[in-house]
Design a protein around this motif. Structure first.
Motif, PDB file in Angstrom:
ATOM      1  N   ALA A  17       0.835  -1.208   0.000  1.00 25.93           N
ATOM      2  CA  ALA A  17       0.000   0.000   0.000  1.00 25.93           C
ATOM      3  C   ALA A  17       0.867   1.254   0.000  1.00 25.93           C
ATOM      4  CB  ALA A  17      -0.938  -0.005   1.198  1.00 25.93           C
ATOM      5  N   LEU A  18       1.958   1.243   0.762  1.00 25.23           N
ATOM      6  CA  LEU A  18       2.821   2.420   0.821  1.00 25.23           C
ATOM      7  C   LEU A  18       3.582   2.615  -0.483  1.00 25.23           C
ATOM      8  CD1 LEU A  18       4.024   2.181   4.513  1.00 25.23           C
ATOM      9  CD2 LEU A  18       2.260   3.683   3.561  1.00 25.23           C
ATOM     10  N   GLU A  19       3.942   1.544  -1.159  1.00 26.23           N
ATOM     11  CA  GLU A  19       4.574   1.676  -2.478  1.00 26.23           C
ATOM     12  C   GLU A  19       3.581   2.228  -3.490  1.00 26.23           C
ATOM     13  OE1 GLU A  19       7.051  -1.343  -4.093  1.00 26.23           O
ATOM     14  OE2 GLU A  19       8.099  -1.646  -2.173  1.00 26.23           O
ATOM     15  N   ARG A  20       2.337   1.786  -3.412  1.00 24.02           N
ATOM     16  CA  ARG A  20       1.286   2.331  -4.287  1.00 24.02           C
ATOM     17  C   ARG A  20       1.144   3.839  -4.035  1.00 24.02           C
ATOM     18  NH1 ARG A  20      -2.400  -1.134  -2.756  1.00 24.02           N
ATOM     19  NH2 ARG A  20      -3.580   0.264  -1.418  1.00 24.02           N
ATOM     20  N   LEU A  21       1.119   4.214  -2.757  1.00 25.50           N
ATOM     21  CA  LEU A  21       1.037   5.622  -2.376  1.00 25.50           C
ATOM     22  C   LEU A  21       2.178   6.428  -2.983  1.00 25.50           C
ATOM     23  CD1 LEU A  21       0.130   8.052  -0.500  1.00 25.50           C
ATOM     24  CD2 LEU A  21       1.722   7.073   1.179  1.00 25.50           C
ATOM     25  N   THR A  22       3.408   5.974  -2.781  1.00 25.29           N
ATOM     26  CA  THR A  22       4.546   6.787  -3.215  1.00 25.29           C
ATOM     27  C   THR A  22       4.682   6.809  -4.732  1.00 25.29           C
ATOM     28  OG1 THR A  22       6.099   4.952  -2.797  1.00 25.29           O
ATOM     29  CG2 THR A  22       5.803   6.590  -1.033  1.00 25.29           C
TER      30      THR A  22
END
Length: 154
Positions: A17-22
């Motif tokens: 999820a955090l990779e998708r965010l960034t």
């Protein structure tokens, strides 16, 4: 909090999820007239590194410390950049928009903790990026939770 309370990292959906965010965030940055010059020429893996940082901050694995060098490395990337308040505000706006686009949890408790860290961290980044700034050269990666700012005095 009880041991059953998930970390912000877990609540967000973990590293994926955090990779998708960034990834979504840096797409916005590359198209932004104010921030694009700051990030022009950034390492192609920069979004993944920022996801690793956020993951560690939000209670996930200590990958940024283990693989990138932790706080001292992050600090070195910001030193001398003379970031401005308008840049900081745009960064906050774009990452909050990206959090919506990435479908991070939208509950008020999570978003409050998320935005609190983003505000805190970006204000430190501006401070630490000014010519002549003397931030502590070594500090731990902050660990952010549900509603508290970690005190630190170097």
């Amino acid at each position: 909090m009880s041991g059953d309370t998930p970390s912000l990292y877990e609540w967000a959906g973990g590293g994926e999820a955090l990779e998708r965010l960034t990834e979504l965030f840096y797409e916005k940055v590359r198209a932004d007239e104010l921030l694009e010059p700051v990030f022009r020429g950034m390492d192609a893996h920069h979004p993944q590194y920022v996801a690793m940082w956020l993951g560690e901050v939000f209670g996930g694995p200590a990958r940024y410390t283990e693989e990138r060098g932790g706080y001292p490395h992050m600090l070195a990337k910001h030193r001398g950049r003379a970031l401005t308040q308008p840049m900081r505000r745009r960064w906050v706006q774009l990452i909050c928009d990206a959090a919506d686009d990435a479908e991070l949890p939208s509950d008020p408790e999570f978003r409050s903790a998320f935005v609190a860290y983003i505000e805190w961290g970006t204000r430190l980044a501006v401070e630490n990026s000014q010519p002549g700034a003397t931030p502590p050269p070594k500090a731990p990666v902050p660990r952010w939770g549900w509603g508290e700012a970690p005190p630190y005095s170097g």
